[in-house]
Design an enzyme around this catalytic site. Sequence first.
Site, mmCIF file in Angstrom:
data_model
loop_
_atom_site.group_PDB
_atom_site.id
_atom_site.type_symbol
_atom_site.label_atom_id
_atom_site.label_comp_id
_atom_site.label_asym_id
_atom_site.label_seq_id
_atom_site.Cartn_x
_atom_site.Cartn_y
_atom_site.Cartn_z
ATOM 1 N N ASP A 176 46.982 -36.566 -3.829
ATOM 2 C CA ASP A 176 46.035 -37.416 -4.544
ATOM 3 C C ASP A 176 46.329 -37.572 -6.028
ATOM 4 O O ASP A 176 46.426 -38.684 -6.538
ATOM 5 C CB ASP A 176 44.598 -36.915 -4.345
ATOM 6 N N ARG A 182 68.664 -56.952 4.176
ATOM 7 C CA ARG A 182 69.075 -55.963 5.179
ATOM 8 C C ARG A 182 70.203 -55.070 4.681
ATOM 9 O O ARG A 182 70.464 -54.016 5.261
ATOM 10 C CB ARG A 182 69.488 -56.681 6.466
ATOM 11 N N HIS A 184 48.708 -41.433 -9.012
ATOM 12 C CA HIS A 184 48.061 -41.386 -7.706
ATOM 13 C C HIS A 184 49.114 -41.419 -6.605
ATOM 14 O O HIS A 184 50.000 -42.279 -6.599
ATOM 15 C CB HIS A 184 47.111 -42.573 -7.548
ATOM 16 N N GLU A 186 43.913 -34.301 1.943
ATOM 17 C CA GLU A 186 42.799 -35.044 2.522
ATOM 18 C C GLU A 186 43.330 -36.099 3.482
ATOM 19 O O GLU A 186 44.152 -36.942 3.101
ATOM 20 C CB GLU A 186 41.973 -35.733 1.434
ATOM 21 N N GLY A 198 48.127 -45.034 4.180
ATOM 22 C CA GLY A 198 48.608 -44.008 5.103
ATOM 23 C C GLY A 198 49.461 -42.932 4.460
ATOM 24 O O GLY A 198 50.244 -42.262 5.135
ATOM 25 N N LYS A 199 49.292 -42.727 3.149
ATOM 26 C CA LYS A 199 50.111 -41.720 2.443
ATOM 27 C C LYS A 199 49.845 -40.313 2.980
ATOM 28 O O LYS A 199 50.779 -39.549 3.234
ATOM 29 C CB LYS A 199 49.820 -41.768 0.936
ATOM 30 N N SER A 200 48.566 -39.963 3.142
ATOM 31 C CA SER A 200 48.238 -38.600 3.575
ATOM 32 C C SER A 200 48.658 -38.355 5.016
ATOM 33 O O SER A 200 49.146 -37.265 5.357
ATOM 34 C CB SER A 200 46.736 -38.350 3.415
ATOM 35 N N GLY A 257 51.309 -45.899 -3.106
ATOM 36 C CA GLY A 257 50.891 -47.078 -2.369
ATOM 37 C C GLY A 257 49.403 -47.287 -2.492
ATOM 38 O O GLY A 257 48.673 -46.453 -3.053
ATOM 39 N N GLU A 258 48.928 -48.405 -1.978
ATOM 40 C CA GLU A 258 47.508 -48.722 -2.056
ATOM 41 C C GLU A 258 46.683 -47.696 -1.291
ATOM 42 O O GLU A 258 47.175 -47.005 -0.398
ATOM 43 C CB GLU A 258 47.261 -50.119 -1.479
#
Length: 317
Positions: A183, A251, A144, A208, A164-166, A159-160
Amino acid sequence: MPVAPLSVRVLFETYQKRLALHWLAGHAGAERTIGRDPADATDAALVGYLNLIHPSRLQILGAAELDYLLGLDEKTYTEALDHLFTEPTLAVLIAGGLPAPPALRRAAEQHGTPLLGSALASDKLLNHLDYYLSDLLADKQVVHGVFMDVMGIGVLLTGESSVGKSELALELITRGHILIADDAPEFRRVGPDTLRGSCPELLQDFLEVRGLGLLNIRAMFGDSAVKRHKNLRLIVNLVPVAKSDIHNIDRLQGSFSHRTLFEVEVPEIQLPVAPGRNLAVLVEAAARNHILRENGYDATAHFIERQRHLIAREEQE
């Protein structure tokens, strides 16, 4: 997820033009399936030149192999053909546009073994077939995320859900990077340490985005904005964090690790997601930095070495 074996007929229809194939005899065996069977004790290779002791699934006959067969006495020739056209051989291919001797056609019909001809030279036919079959029959795994070509390397954004992946992928596309799959990208192991990602046919060209629905990236941005496949080189895992927690991240080293797919270790970066962070720029920087690392340059090691020299110089002074 193992891929279902393909038939000789499907192989012929799929690669007829690319392999310059034509059917000579043995149509009865068109539905014979090509694949590696773990329960098969013969452990036969998929493709190879004429070998009557350890026959391949697909045996290739070039000029040298035909000369060898035609040089046998009649009895040995007949026995060799009977052996050639029986299991585990699934098909025989005559390369170089050479004509098929009548005895080979008869043996193919008798045993129901496909006999194909190709205009390609035997070495090219072997290499092309090995490449196509390795790709078609490789196990695949769906991960996914959004798979993209960023800075010339394959980058998988994970990521979950709703992280904000798309939206990040859309911003990267507007910055000139390339979408491969949204997806549910499919990954296949095509080499000892190489994973190739591609897009399922149903999802090709589509992205999407919540609030906008399905977007046809090819229609919106042109053919150069999408690509069929790419080798996976880097995973960027988007992790939501509170803005105050960002200060707790190392860092110097960042959050580098590896994720294992098909026994291949893929470099992975944990990228914190927080208000005000420009994720597209960060992903571009991660891709550039990964390319430098692959070429032997480590910015952290360089900085630590510079610091060490500076401390040593100050101590001398």
